[in-house]
Enzyme design. Structure first.
Site, PDB file in Angstrom:
ATOM      1  N   CYS A 134       0.829  -1.200   0.000  1.00 61.83           N
ATOM      2  CA  CYS A 134       0.000   0.000   0.000  1.00 61.83           C
ATOM      3  C   CYS A 134       0.866   1.255   0.000  1.00 61.83           C
ATOM      4  CB  CYS A 134      -0.931  -0.031   1.207  1.00 61.83           C
ATOM      5  SG  CYS A 134      -1.964   1.439   1.342  1.00 61.83           S
ATOM      6  N   CYS A 137      -0.403   4.143   2.134  1.00 57.46           N
ATOM      7  CA  CYS A 137      -0.252   3.941   3.581  1.00 57.46           C
ATOM      8  C   CYS A 137       1.198   4.150   4.012  1.00 57.46           C
ATOM      9  CB  CYS A 137      -0.610   2.516   4.000  1.00 57.46           C
ATOM     10  SG  CYS A 137      -2.102   1.855   3.289  1.00 57.46           S
ATOM     11  N   ASP A 138       2.143   3.603   3.266  1.00 56.50           N
ATOM     12  CA  ASP A 138       3.506   3.471   3.787  1.00 56.50           C
ATOM     13  C   ASP A 138       4.582   4.249   3.026  1.00 56.50           C
ATOM     14  OD1 ASP A 138       2.524   1.714   5.732  1.00 56.50           O
ATOM     15  OD2 ASP A 138       2.662   0.008   4.378  1.00 56.50           O
TER      16      ASP A 138
END
Ligand code: NAP
Length: 309
Positions: A134, A137-138
């Site tokens: 992701c 997300c990261d």
């Protein structure tokens, strides 16, 4: 019939917990079947910085655990297990869970989608420590670093382009020299100075499990047979997702990739069966949008029961 539940919710990610919270507060005593990845994709990420309400961010597993506690406080009941099959031909619906059957007046399918992984033990060991599926997300955690993205479709292009916001260099590794990505996405990635392409190449090992961080990838060029270590700080997989909807094959409509088709966000073609979150959303796939559709499904369940019971 005794023991018929008002609503059974399949899945315990963001959408499932939100549906549980709303139906529990509506006094419907929902039963949540946790599924084979309890907590869903959030339980596999680290810091979540894009879920509103947490100015400093929150760890994914903590966020999803809080959601569960909040729903349980209002009477949502959680059961370990996953659905093997279901009979949606008559109401109440019959849901087969491991070794028993649950009868449900309404059903909310929140079984999510699972990221595809390469399947290497070293890759699995480093999820959350430099390996991710992701980018939104990261990606931020790798500001100023070099990153590898694996895949040759639109997801991989999108991830690579997004990650150039943070990385000094993004290398896109693909197993062929032909790309599945749409022309427009491929060209956008090719025009980006920060993105480099390594084609006809596969990742065979992620180093270094002993250090609990990603330092390099052992890669193989499929045309020349050359095997070498490619230095990187992170590995992002962009090789697609598999929606967890196989158990409804033939009973609910799916698109060509197996995502459940819904109308007006959450209605399936069977009255009383609703779907929310990533099992029916191939476009946004965010925690907040999954939670939003979980809420919608819960509100529709309330309405449906009022009208039909
Ligand atoms: P996809 O189109 O199925 O592409 C998956 C890619 O990963 C392929 O290039 C495939 O290689 C590669 N791959 C699969 N398994 C692999 C493995 N084990 N090892 C190495 N490589 C592997 O999936 P997607 O990119 O997630 O796209 C899915 C759908 O969503 C598509 O219809 C896409 O257009 C859409 N989408 C659109 C956008 C957008 O328009 N912004 C963004 C994301 C997704 P091969 O090509 O060799 O099979």
């Amino acid at each position: 019939m005794n023991n018929v539940r008002n609503v059974v919710i399949l899945g315990s990610g963001c959408s499932g917990h939100t549906a549980a919270l709303y139906t529990a507060r509506a006094n419907l005593k929902p039963l949540v079947i946790e599924g084979h990845e309890p907590g869903g994709q959030l339980s596999m990420t680290t810091l979540v910085e894009n879920f509103p309400g947490f100015p400093e961010g929150i760890q994914g597993p903590e966020l999803v655990e809080n959601m569960r506690k909040q729903a349980a406080r209002f009477g949502a009941e959680y059961q370990v297990g996953h659905v093997t099959s279901a009979d949606l031909s008559t109401r109440p619906f019959k849901v087969h869970i491991s070794h028993h059957v649950v009868h449900a007046r309404t059903l909310i399918i929140a079984s999510g989608a699972s990221a595809r992984w390469l399947g290497l033990p070293s890759e699995q060991a480093l999820i959350g420590h430099g390996v991710s599926s992701c980018a939104t997300c990261d990606g931020f955690f790798f500001s100023g670093k070099e990153i590898v993205v694996v895949g040759g479709g639109d997801s991989a292009m999108e991830e690579a382009i997004f990650l150039t916001r943070f990385a000094t260099k993004v290398t896109l590794i693909h197993r062929r020299d032909q790309f599945r990505a749409s022309k427009i996405m491929l060209e956008r990635a090719q025009r980006n100075d920060k993105i480099h392409f390594l084609t006809d190449t596969v990742v065979e090992e992620v180093n270094d499990v002993s250090k609990k961080e990603v330092t390099s990838l052992r890669v193989r060029n499929l045309k020349t047979g050359d095997v070498y270590d490619f230095p990187t700080s992170a590995l992002f997989l962009g090789i697609g997702h598999n929606p967890n909807a196989k158990m409804f094959e033939g009973q609910l409509d799916t698109d060509s990739d197996g995502y459940l088709k819904t109308k007006d966000n959450v209605f399936t073609r069977v009255p009383g069966v609703f779907a929310c979150g990533d099992v029916q959303d191939r476009r946004y796939r965010q925690a907040i949008t999954a939670a939003g559709s979980g809420c919608m499904a819960a509100l529709e369940v309330e309405k449906f029961l009022e009208e039909h019971e």
